[in-house]
Write a protein that holds these residues in place. Structure first.
Motif, PDB file in Angstrom:
ATOM      1  N   PRO A  17     -41.847  17.776   2.084  1.00 54.61           N
ATOM      2  CA  PRO A  17     -41.822  16.921   3.268  1.00 54.61           C
ATOM      3  C   PRO A  17     -40.448  16.967   3.928  1.00 54.61           C
ATOM      4  O   PRO A  17     -39.431  17.041   3.237  1.00 54.61           O
ATOM      5  CB  PRO A  17     -42.149  15.532   2.734  1.00 54.61           C
ATOM      6  CG  PRO A  17     -42.015  15.607   1.261  1.00 54.61           C
ATOM      7  CD  PRO A  17     -42.065  17.029   0.848  1.00 54.61           C
ATOM      8  N   ARG A  69     -50.097  10.677   2.800  1.00 58.08           N
ATOM      9  CA  ARG A  69     -50.610  11.296   4.030  1.00 58.08           C
ATOM     10  C   ARG A  69     -51.607  12.404   3.703  1.00 58.08           C
ATOM     11  O   ARG A  69     -52.684  12.489   4.299  1.00 58.08           O
ATOM     12  CB  ARG A  69     -49.451  11.864   4.856  1.00 58.08           C
ATOM     13  CG  ARG A  69     -49.887  12.472   6.190  1.00 58.08           C
ATOM     14  CD  ARG A  69     -48.697  13.016   6.968  1.00 58.08           C
ATOM     15  NE  ARG A  69     -48.316  14.344   6.529  1.00 58.08           N
ATOM     16  CZ  ARG A  69     -48.816  15.479   7.042  1.00 58.08           C
ATOM     17  NH1 ARG A  69     -49.730  15.443   8.003  1.00 58.08           N
ATOM     18  NH2 ARG A  69     -48.409  16.643   6.590  1.00 58.08           N
ATOM     19  N   ASP A 107     -39.704  14.790   6.798  1.00 63.43           N
ATOM     20  CA  ASP A 107     -39.384  13.576   7.557  1.00 63.43           C
ATOM     21  C   ASP A 107     -39.842  12.294   6.867  1.00 63.43           C
ATOM     22  O   ASP A 107     -39.935  11.255   7.481  1.00 63.43           O
ATOM     23  CB  ASP A 107     -39.981  13.657   8.961  1.00 63.43           C
ATOM     24  CG  ASP A 107     -41.497  13.807   8.950  1.00 63.43           C
ATOM     25  OD1 ASP A 107     -42.101  13.880   7.854  1.00 63.43           O
ATOM     26  OD2 ASP A 107     -42.081  13.868  10.045  1.00 63.43           O
ATOM     27  N   ARG A 108     -40.138  12.392   5.577  1.00 63.43           N
ATOM     28  CA  ARG A 108     -40.580  11.227   4.814  1.00 63.43           C
ATOM     29  C   ARG A 108     -40.376  11.496   3.336  1.00 63.43           C
ATOM     30  O   ARG A 108     -40.068  12.607   2.949  1.00 63.43           O
ATOM     31  CB  ARG A 108     -42.042  10.897   5.113  1.00 63.43           C
ATOM     32  CG  ARG A 108     -42.996  11.986   4.657  1.00 63.43           C
ATOM     33  CD  ARG A 108     -44.354  11.815   5.240  1.00 63.43           C
ATOM     34  NE  ARG A 108     -44.189  11.957   6.670  1.00 63.43           N
ATOM     35  CZ  ARG A 108     -45.152  12.092   7.546  1.00 63.43           C
ATOM     36  NH1 ARG A 108     -46.384  12.102   7.139  1.00 63.43           N
ATOM     37  NH2 ARG A 108     -44.930  12.222   8.814  1.00 63.43           N
ATOM     38  N   SER A 109     -40.591  10.488   2.534  1.00 68.75           N
ATOM     39  CA  SER A 109     -40.445  10.650   1.088  1.00 68.75           C
ATOM     40  C   SER A 109     -41.608  11.478   0.535  1.00 68.75           C
ATOM     41  O   SER A 109     -42.648  11.629   1.185  1.00 68.75           O
ATOM     42  CB  SER A 109     -40.423   9.279   0.402  1.00 68.75           C
ATOM     43  OG  SER A 109     -41.719   8.703   0.437  1.00 68.75           O
ATOM     44  N   THR A 110     -41.413  11.982  -0.668  1.00 70.17           N
ATOM     45  CA  THR A 110     -42.487  12.725  -1.325  1.00 70.17           C
ATOM     46  C   THR A 110     -43.711  11.832  -1.512  1.00 70.17           C
ATOM     47  O   THR A 110     -44.838  12.262  -1.248  1.00 70.17           O
ATOM     48  CB  THR A 110     -41.998  13.278  -2.678  1.00 70.17           C
ATOM     49  OG1 THR A 110     -40.872  14.134  -2.437  1.00 70.17           O
ATOM     50  CG2 THR A 110     -43.079  14.060  -3.392  1.00 70.17           C
ATOM     51  N   THR A 117     -38.523  15.741  -1.319  1.00 68.80           N
ATOM     52  CA  THR A 117     -38.366  15.619   0.126  1.00 68.80           C
ATOM     53  C   THR A 117     -37.096  16.326   0.587  1.00 68.80           C
ATOM     54  O   THR A 117     -36.103  16.386  -0.132  1.00 68.80           O
ATOM     55  CB  THR A 117     -38.334  14.140   0.556  1.00 68.80           C
ATOM     56  OG1 THR A 117     -38.258  14.097   1.982  1.00 68.80           O
ATOM     57  CG2 THR A 117     -37.169  13.391  -0.045  1.00 68.80           C
ATOM     58  N   ASP A 176     -44.649   9.231   0.267  1.00 71.67           N
ATOM     59  CA  ASP A 176     -45.295   9.011   1.564  1.00 71.67           C
ATOM     60  C   ASP A 176     -46.075  10.247   2.006  1.00 71.67           C
ATOM     61  O   ASP A 176     -47.150  10.133   2.596  1.00 71.67           O
ATOM     62  CB  ASP A 176     -44.266   8.629   2.634  1.00 71.67           C
ATOM     63  CG  ASP A 176     -43.728   7.228   2.447  1.00 71.67           C
ATOM     64  OD1 ASP A 176     -44.343   6.423   1.704  1.00 71.67           O
ATOM     65  OD2 ASP A 176     -42.672   6.919   3.039  1.00 71.67           O
ATOM     66  N   GLU A 177     -45.548  11.433   1.712  1.00 76.87           N
ATOM     67  CA  GLU A 177     -46.257  12.656   2.074  1.00 76.87           C
ATOM     68  C   GLU A 177     -47.521  12.809   1.243  1.00 76.87           C
ATOM     69  O   GLU A 177     -48.569  13.199   1.754  1.00 76.87           O
ATOM     70  CB  GLU A 177     -45.361  13.884   1.915  1.00 76.87           C
ATOM     71  CG  GLU A 177     -46.017  15.183   2.322  1.00 76.87           C
ATOM     72  CD  GLU A 177     -46.347  15.309   3.804  1.00 76.87           C
ATOM     73  OE1 GLU A 177     -46.784  16.409   4.195  1.00 76.87           O
ATOM     74  OE2 GLU A 177     -46.214  14.341   4.578  1.00 76.87           O
ATOM     75  N   ALA A 226     -36.047  15.340   3.641  1.00 75.79           N
ATOM     76  CA  ALA A 226     -35.591  14.364   4.628  1.00 75.79           C
ATOM     77  C   ALA A 226     -34.206  13.863   4.243  1.00 75.79           C
ATOM     78  O   ALA A 226     -33.917  13.653   3.065  1.00 75.79           O
ATOM     79  CB  ALA A 226     -36.571  13.190   4.717  1.00 75.79           C
TER      80      ALA A 226
END
Length: 136
Positions: free
Chosen positions: A80, A91, A82-85, A126, A87-88, A128
């Motif tokens: 990822p 998604r 633009d986000r944490s692992t 991530t 959060d990905e 990010a």
């Protein structure tokens, strides 16, 4: 002249569905489609660009009659940006991926998942930029 890695082909039952999934995962677009195949990428390759230098490969999904029967010997890793692992992973679960336990254990920095047709892939750390106390 050497060869170039231009595309990675993935056998599947439903090329359109799998291409749509991976387009969402990677922010790619469909660059070619034909009878029983869909190719996606972050760019549209030209012969001149491929001859000039190594470019990112495209993904091509080809319809085959047989199903997946064993663990992949080759798989994709994604990071990822633009986000944490975590959060990905959330998604990707929403896009139709599932978590997969291949005996990797709980103390790993990556998460093993499978796409809608069961092809394993890993979500790595991530990339990010996380603000530090000094930069806030």
């Amino acid at each position: 002249m050497t060869s170039r890695f231009t595309e990675l082909t993935i056998d599947c039952h439903d090329p359109e569905r799998l291409a749509a999934f991976w387009c969402e995962v990677l922010d790619f677009k469909v660059i070619d489609r034909g009878e029983g195949k869909v190719e996606i990428g972050s760019w549209e390759p030209t012969v001149e660009q491929v001859l000039a230098r190594q470019m990112p490969p495209t993904l091509q999904f080809i319809r085959v009659p047989e199903g997946k029967t064993v663990k992949n010997r080759l798989h994709l890793d994604v990071s990822p940006i633009d986000r944490s692992t975590d959060d990905e992973v959330t998604r990707l679960l929403g896009l139709g991926a599932v978590r997969r336990d291949l005996g990797q254990g709980p103390d790993r920095s990556w998460v093993v998942m499978a796409d809608p047709e069961g092809n394993e892939f890993c979500v790595l750390r991530t990339l990010a930029v996380v603000p530090t106390k000094e930069s806030r």
